[in-house]
Enzyme design. Structure first.
Site, PDB file in Angstrom:
ATOM      1  N   GLN A 182      -1.420 -23.036 -31.971  1.00 30.84           N
ATOM      2  CA  GLN A 182      -0.612 -22.023 -31.275  1.00 30.84           C
ATOM      3  C   GLN A 182      -0.316 -22.411 -29.827  1.00 30.84           C
ATOM      4  O   GLN A 182       0.540 -21.801 -29.181  1.00 30.84           O
ATOM      5  CB  GLN A 182      -1.305 -20.659 -31.330  1.00 30.84           C
ATOM      6  CG  GLN A 182      -1.323 -20.078 -32.740  1.00 30.84           C
ATOM      7  CD  GLN A 182      -1.981 -18.725 -32.759  1.00 30.84           C
ATOM      8  OE1 GLN A 182      -3.191 -18.632 -32.843  1.00 30.84           O
ATOM      9  NE2 GLN A 182      -1.202 -17.665 -32.653  1.00 30.84           N
ATOM     10  N   CYS A 236       0.021 -11.341 -34.420  1.00 35.99           N
ATOM     11  CA  CYS A 236      -0.203 -12.745 -34.129  1.00 35.99           C
ATOM     12  C   CYS A 236       0.503 -13.083 -32.821  1.00 35.99           C
ATOM     13  O   CYS A 236       1.655 -12.689 -32.626  1.00 35.99           O
ATOM     14  CB  CYS A 236       0.371 -13.592 -35.268  1.00 35.99           C
ATOM     15  SG  CYS A 236       0.141 -15.358 -35.043  1.00 35.99           S
ATOM     16  N   LEU A 237      -0.184 -13.814 -31.937  1.00 34.54           N
ATOM     17  CA  LEU A 237       0.430 -14.168 -30.652  1.00 34.54           C
ATOM     18  C   LEU A 237       1.667 -15.044 -30.844  1.00 34.54           C
ATOM     19  O   LEU A 237       2.514 -15.114 -29.955  1.00 34.54           O
ATOM     20  CB  LEU A 237      -0.584 -14.879 -29.751  1.00 34.54           C
ATOM     21  CG  LEU A 237      -1.762 -14.004 -29.287  1.00 34.54           C
ATOM     22  CD1 LEU A 237      -2.725 -14.823 -28.428  1.00 34.54           C
ATOM     23  CD2 LEU A 237      -1.269 -12.784 -28.519  1.00 34.54           C
ATOM     24  N   HIS A 253      -7.512 -15.219 -40.665  1.00 34.57           N
ATOM     25  CA  HIS A 253      -6.184 -15.348 -40.034  1.00 34.57           C
ATOM     26  C   HIS A 253      -6.108 -16.667 -39.245  1.00 34.57           C
ATOM     27  O   HIS A 253      -5.126 -17.418 -39.372  1.00 34.57           O
ATOM     28  CB  HIS A 253      -5.959 -14.133 -39.122  1.00 34.57           C
ATOM     29  CG  HIS A 253      -4.699 -14.161 -38.321  1.00 34.57           C
ATOM     30  ND1 HIS A 253      -3.739 -13.170 -38.405  1.00 34.57           N
ATOM     31  CD2 HIS A 253      -4.220 -15.044 -37.394  1.00 34.57           C
ATOM     32  CE1 HIS A 253      -2.741 -13.464 -37.578  1.00 34.57           C
ATOM     33  NE2 HIS A 253      -3.015 -14.589 -36.940  1.00 34.57           N
ATOM     34  N   GLU A 254      -7.143 -16.950 -38.439  1.00 31.98           N
ATOM     35  CA  GLU A 254      -7.109 -18.152 -37.592  1.00 31.98           C
ATOM     36  C   GLU A 254      -7.277 -19.426 -38.424  1.00 31.98           C
ATOM     37  O   GLU A 254      -6.644 -20.441 -38.136  1.00 31.98           O
ATOM     38  CB  GLU A 254      -8.187 -18.071 -36.503  1.00 31.98           C
ATOM     39  CG  GLU A 254      -8.078 -16.877 -35.557  1.00 31.98           C
ATOM     40  CD  GLU A 254      -6.707 -16.713 -34.925  1.00 31.98           C
ATOM     41  OE1 GLU A 254      -5.989 -17.716 -34.745  1.00 31.98           O
ATOM     42  OE2 GLU A 254      -6.335 -15.570 -34.619  1.00 31.98           O
ATOM     43  N   HIS A 270      -4.115 -20.550 -39.814  1.00 30.85           N
ATOM     44  CA  HIS A 270      -3.288 -21.305 -38.852  1.00 30.85           C
ATOM     45  C   HIS A 270      -3.566 -22.808 -38.934  1.00 30.85           C
ATOM     46  O   HIS A 270      -2.654 -23.621 -38.791  1.00 30.85           O
ATOM     47  CB  HIS A 270      -3.569 -20.859 -37.418  1.00 30.85           C
ATOM     48  CG  HIS A 270      -2.776 -19.671 -36.958  1.00 30.85           C
ATOM     49  ND1 HIS A 270      -1.400 -19.657 -36.907  1.00 30.85           N
ATOM     50  CD2 HIS A 270      -3.172 -18.452 -36.513  1.00 30.85           C
ATOM     51  CE1 HIS A 270      -0.989 -18.484 -36.443  1.00 30.85           C
ATOM     52  NE2 HIS A 270      -2.043 -17.729 -36.197  1.00 30.85           N
ATOM     53  N   GLY A 278      -7.706 -13.638 -31.037  1.00 33.43           N
ATOM     54  CA  GLY A 278      -7.952 -14.916 -31.690  1.00 33.43           C
ATOM     55  C   GLY A 278      -6.806 -15.876 -31.397  1.00 33.43           C
ATOM     56  O   GLY A 278      -5.669 -15.451 -31.166  1.00 33.43           O
TER      57      GLY A 278
HETATM   58 ZN    ZN Z   1      -2.022 -15.783 -35.531  1.00 37.58          ZN
END
Ligand code: ZN
Length: 171
Positions: A51, A94-95, A136-137, A140, A46
């Site tokens: 990000q 998380c990236l 989660h996304e 963000h 995701g």
């Molecule tokens: Zn994340």
């Protein structure tokens, strides 16, 4: 399609609230393609616009495993309209917080309204990993990170570690 550099903790951009997308035009579709490419390359399941430094309410998800056919989801202006009462726990990563994982408890199922890459309104009912990934996304888009859902002590430790690493790179 272009692979974009990822925004990493403690970059303050990650705390910014993203703005709604007014219409799905060629720029938005290109952004979605770049986000998918960046997510697949990382690799991750995701990615939210912020990000890669774009503060707009768009996210991409693909839960297909390696070797399986890709199943990309592009989700614009999502809104969670229903949460289940029961919760589930997943180990999240998380990236933007590479190589850090922690268990997070969230509602087990959610109903999300959103605009798709076709520009139309859709309703997505999700449970399991998809429900966790969506929450989660969507966090963000509101400047919230998964580490905000863990203990304060653990959160402070990980922020300290990434702040130190970022300073090390700057010197
Ligand atoms: Zn994340």
């Amino acid at each position: 399609m272009t692979i974009k550099p990822l925004i990493i903790l403690p970059d303050p951009l990650l705390r910014q609230v993203s703005q709604p997308i007014e219409r799905v035009d060629a720029d938005v579709l290109k952004l979605a393609d770049d986000m998918l490419e960046t997510m697949y390359e990382a690799p991750g399941i995701g990615l939210a616009g912020i990000q890669i430094g774009v503060a707009r309410r768009i996210l991409v998800i693909d839960l297909a495993r390696e070797g399986e056919e890709k199943t990309p989801l592009v989700i614009i202006n999502p809104q969670i309209v229903k949460f289940s009462d029961d919760a589930s726990v997943y180990e999240e990563g998380c990236l933007s917080i590479p190589d850090y994982y922690a268990e997070v408890e969230r509602p087990a199922a959610v109903t999300v309204t959103h605009v798709g890459r076709d520009g139309k309104e859709h309703v997505l009912e999700a449970d399991g990993l998809l429900a966790t990934c969506l929450q989660h996304e969507i966090d963000h888009l509101n400047g919230v990170l998964f580490i905000d859902h863990i203990s304060r002590l653990k959160r402070e430790m990980v922020i300290k570690k990434f702040t130190k690493a970022a300073k090390g790179k700057a010197v």
